[in-house]
Design a protein around this motif. Structure first.
Motif, PDB file in Angstrom:
ATOM      1  N   THR A   1     -18.847 -12.551 -13.372  1.00  0.00           N
ATOM      2  CA  THR A   1     -19.752 -12.783 -12.245  1.00  0.00           C
ATOM      3  C   THR A   1     -19.753 -11.538 -11.361  1.00  0.00           C
ATOM      4  N   VAL A   2     -20.533 -11.601 -10.300  1.00  0.00           N
ATOM      5  CA  VAL A   2     -20.599 -10.474  -9.361  1.00  0.00           C
ATOM      6  C   VAL A   2     -19.563 -10.609  -8.248  1.00  0.00           C
ATOM      7  N   LEU A   3     -18.854 -11.710  -8.196  1.00  0.00           N
ATOM      8  CA  LEU A   3     -17.888 -11.946  -7.127  1.00  0.00           C
ATOM      9  C   LEU A   3     -16.498 -11.443  -7.518  1.00  0.00           C
ATOM     10  N   PRO A   4     -15.799 -10.781  -6.617  1.00  0.00           N
ATOM     11  CA  PRO A   4     -14.441 -10.307  -6.918  1.00  0.00           C
ATOM     12  C   PRO A   4     -13.457 -11.470  -7.002  1.00  0.00           C
ATOM     13  N   ALA A   5     -12.319 -11.217  -7.608  1.00  0.00           N
ATOM     14  CA  ALA A   5     -11.320 -12.262  -7.827  1.00  0.00           C
ATOM     15  C   ALA A   5     -10.842 -12.878  -6.520  1.00  0.00           C
ATOM     16  N   VAL A   6     -10.689 -12.053  -5.472  1.00  0.00           N
ATOM     17  CA  VAL A   6     -10.177 -12.561  -4.207  1.00  0.00           C
ATOM     18  C   VAL A   6     -11.112 -13.616  -3.617  1.00  0.00           C
ATOM     19  N   VAL A   7     -12.404 -13.477  -3.872  1.00  0.00           N
ATOM     20  CA  VAL A   7     -13.360 -14.474  -3.387  1.00  0.00           C
ATOM     21  C   VAL A   7     -13.180 -15.794  -4.137  1.00  0.00           C
ATOM     22  N   TRP A   8     -12.909 -15.709  -5.414  1.00  0.00           N
ATOM     23  CA  TRP A   8     -12.671 -16.923  -6.201  1.00  0.00           C
ATOM     24  C   TRP A   8     -11.387 -17.605  -5.753  1.00  0.00           C
TER      25      TRP A   8
ATOM     26  N   SER B   1     -11.729 -22.424 -25.855  1.00  0.00           N
ATOM     27  CA  SER B   1     -13.006 -23.004 -26.272  1.00  0.00           C
ATOM     28  C   SER B   1     -13.898 -21.901 -26.818  1.00  0.00           C
ATOM     29  N   ARG B   2     -14.831 -22.279 -27.655  1.00  0.00           N
ATOM     30  CA  ARG B   2     -15.745 -21.321 -28.270  1.00  0.00           C
ATOM     31  C   ARG B   2     -17.157 -21.539 -27.748  1.00  0.00           C
ATOM     32  N   GLY B   3     -17.843 -20.417 -27.549  1.00  0.00           N
ATOM     33  CA  GLY B   3     -19.204 -20.472 -27.036  1.00  0.00           C
ATOM     34  C   GLY B   3     -19.578 -19.134 -26.455  1.00  0.00           C
ATOM     35  N   ARG B   4     -20.634 -19.110 -25.678  1.00  0.00           N
ATOM     36  CA  ARG B   4     -21.069 -17.864 -25.049  1.00  0.00           C
ATOM     37  C   ARG B   4     -19.993 -17.339 -24.109  1.00  0.00           C
ATOM     38  N   PRO B   5     -19.687 -16.025 -24.186  1.00  0.00           N
ATOM     39  CA  PRO B   5     -18.634 -15.462 -23.329  1.00  0.00           C
ATOM     40  C   PRO B   5     -19.054 -15.340 -21.867  1.00  0.00           C
ATOM     41  N   ARG B   6     -20.315 -15.503 -21.596  1.00  0.00           N
ATOM     42  CA  ARG B   6     -20.820 -15.438 -20.228  1.00  0.00           C
ATOM     43  C   ARG B   6     -21.806 -16.575 -19.990  1.00  0.00           C
ATOM     44  N   GLY B   7     -22.339 -16.645 -18.810  1.00  0.00           N
ATOM     45  CA  GLY B   7     -23.309 -17.676 -18.512  1.00  0.00           C
ATOM     46  C   GLY B   7     -22.705 -18.807 -17.681  1.00  0.00           C
ATOM     47  N   PHE B   8     -23.579 -19.724 -17.269  1.00  0.00           N
ATOM     48  CA  PHE B   8     -23.180 -20.793 -16.357  1.00  0.00           C
ATOM     49  C   PHE B   8     -22.069 -21.668 -16.947  1.00  0.00           C
ATOM     50  N   GLY B   9     -22.175 -22.005 -18.227  1.00  0.00           N
ATOM     51  CA  GLY B   9     -21.177 -22.862 -18.862  1.00  0.00           C
ATOM     52  C   GLY B   9     -19.795 -22.248 -18.835  1.00  0.00           C
ATOM     53  N   MET B  10     -19.710 -20.955 -19.121  1.00  0.00           N
ATOM     54  CA  MET B  10     -18.428 -20.268 -19.120  1.00  0.00           C
ATOM     55  C   MET B  10     -17.875 -20.149 -17.701  1.00  0.00           C
ATOM     56  N   ILE B  11     -18.747 -19.898 -16.723  1.00  0.00           N
ATOM     57  CA  ILE B  11     -18.315 -19.806 -15.329  1.00  0.00           C
ATOM     58  C   ILE B  11     -17.730 -21.143 -14.868  1.00  0.00           C
ATOM     59  N   MET B  12     -18.425 -22.233 -15.159  1.00  0.00           N
ATOM     60  CA  MET B  12     -17.945 -23.550 -14.754  1.00  0.00           C
ATOM     61  C   MET B  12     -16.637 -23.904 -15.458  1.00  0.00           C
TER      62      MET B  12
ATOM     63  N   ARG C   1      -3.366  -9.717 -13.491  1.00  0.00           N
ATOM     64  CA  ARG C   1      -4.807  -9.575 -13.596  1.00  0.00           C
ATOM     65  C   ARG C   1      -5.373 -10.339 -14.808  1.00  0.00           C
ATOM     66  N   THR C   2      -4.669 -11.370 -15.217  1.00  0.00           N
ATOM     67  CA  THR C   2      -5.141 -12.174 -16.352  1.00  0.00           C
ATOM     68  C   THR C   2      -5.387 -13.619 -15.929  1.00  0.00           C
ATOM     69  N   THR C   3      -5.586 -13.845 -14.644  1.00  0.00           N
ATOM     70  CA  THR C   3      -5.753 -15.193 -14.121  1.00  0.00           C
ATOM     71  C   THR C   3      -7.196 -15.674 -14.289  1.00  0.00           C
ATOM     72  N   ASP C   4      -7.407 -16.963 -14.002  1.00  0.00           N
ATOM     73  CA  ASP C   4      -8.761 -17.520 -14.037  1.00  0.00           C
ATOM     74  C   ASP C   4      -9.671 -16.782 -13.061  1.00  0.00           C
ATOM     75  N   ALA C   5      -9.127 -16.424 -11.887  1.00  0.00           N
ATOM     76  CA  ALA C   5      -9.933 -15.711 -10.890  1.00  0.00           C
ATOM     77  C   ALA C   5     -10.385 -14.354 -11.415  1.00  0.00           C
ATOM     78  N   ASP C   6      -9.510 -13.667 -12.147  1.00  0.00           N
ATOM     79  CA  ASP C   6      -9.880 -12.361 -12.707  1.00  0.00           C
ATOM     80  C   ASP C   6     -10.905 -12.517 -13.824  1.00  0.00           C
ATOM     81  N   MET C   7     -10.781 -13.578 -14.617  1.00  0.00           N
ATOM     82  CA  MET C   7     -11.778 -13.838 -15.648  1.00  0.00           C
ATOM     83  C   MET C   7     -13.141 -14.083 -15.020  1.00  0.00           C
ATOM     84  N   LEU C   8     -13.150 -14.864 -13.923  1.00  0.00           N
ATOM     85  CA  LEU C   8     -14.409 -15.135 -13.227  1.00  0.00           C
ATOM     86  C   LEU C   8     -14.989 -13.862 -12.621  1.00  0.00           C
ATOM     87  N   ALA C   9     -14.126 -12.978 -12.140  1.00  0.00           N
ATOM     88  CA  ALA C   9     -14.597 -11.714 -11.578  1.00  0.00           C
ATOM     89  C   ALA C   9     -15.272 -10.855 -12.638  1.00  0.00           C
TER      90      ALA C   9
END
Length: 229
Positions: A201-208, A77-88, A190-198
């Protein structure tokens, strides 16, 4: 009109004993590597569908969806690389099968099994318009075709068993997918959704990963409780 009335008409749900048998059976079946590899495609479909749905809801532009033979997938998808929308959008993948399974369990518990299953097939048809590879199209057509044949030609008893099994498959399968996510990261992925979220965001992948497991576990427990009545 008759078809729509049939779809929206409630049917009797399975007994608690039958639900228990089905849950145990699916857990055992999914523990078999060969069977899991095949049925995981259904979980991946909903995983990528979750990414796509939330991306659109967040105002992002959906470029396409790919499903691969190794049961992985990719939604662009295309849009802002960060922010709430990308996190969700990034967080939606591993949670989507569990949430959809919970929705299915709720509908089945109310007797709306046909609405649940035909609605699932309708979503597959919509996803087909955004698929960008031949294997992905084949997986969607095969999944929708098999479910459609069962629902069109099978008796009501088979409909109820199939609809209940689909909900349980998504619930249990979502938890196994998160377990596999944790294992792949322990092996160095290290290319998983959890790593992308890490990274965004400020949370590490293991938390996700832990968060995904808590959500899928809660949905599975809630879904089974609903089905047991």
């Amino acid at each position: 009109m008759s078809f729509l009335n049939d779809v929206l008409s409630p049917v009797e749900s399975l007994s608690s004993r039958d639900v228990t048998i089905l849950v145990v059976g699916i857990v055992v079946v999914l523990s078999l590597p060969g069977v899991w590899r095949t049925l995981r495609h259904v979980v991946t479909i909903v995983h990528e569908g979750g990414h796509a749905f939330i991306a659109l809801a967040a105002g992002r532009q959906l470029s396409g969806i790919r499903l691969h033979s190794d049961t992985s997938g990719l939604t662009v998808s295309r849009g802002r690389p960060r922010g709430f929308g990308m996190i969700m959008t990034a967080a939606a993948g591993y949670t989507a099968p569990a949430l959809v399974g919970l929705l299915g369990a709720w509908l089945v518990s109310l007797g709306y099994t046909l609405a649940w299953v035909w609605g699932f097939v309708a979503v597959l048809v919509v996803m087909l318009m955004k698929i960008r590879n031949w294997f992905g199209a084949w997986v969607l057509l095969a999944t929708g075709g098999i479910i459609g044949v069962i629902m069109w030609f099978g008796p009501t008893t088979i409909h109820v068993w199939a609809g209940t099994a689909l909900a349980i498959l998504l619930l249990v399968g979502s938890m196994r997918a998160v377990v596999e996510l944790g294992r792949s990261r322990s092996r160095g992925a290290r290319t998983t959704d959890a790593d992308m979220l890490a990274r965004i965001t400020v949370l590490p992948a293991v938390v996700w990963v832990a968060g995904f497991f808590l959500v899928t576990g809660a949905c599975t427990a809630g879904g089974v409780w609903l089905l047991l009545g």
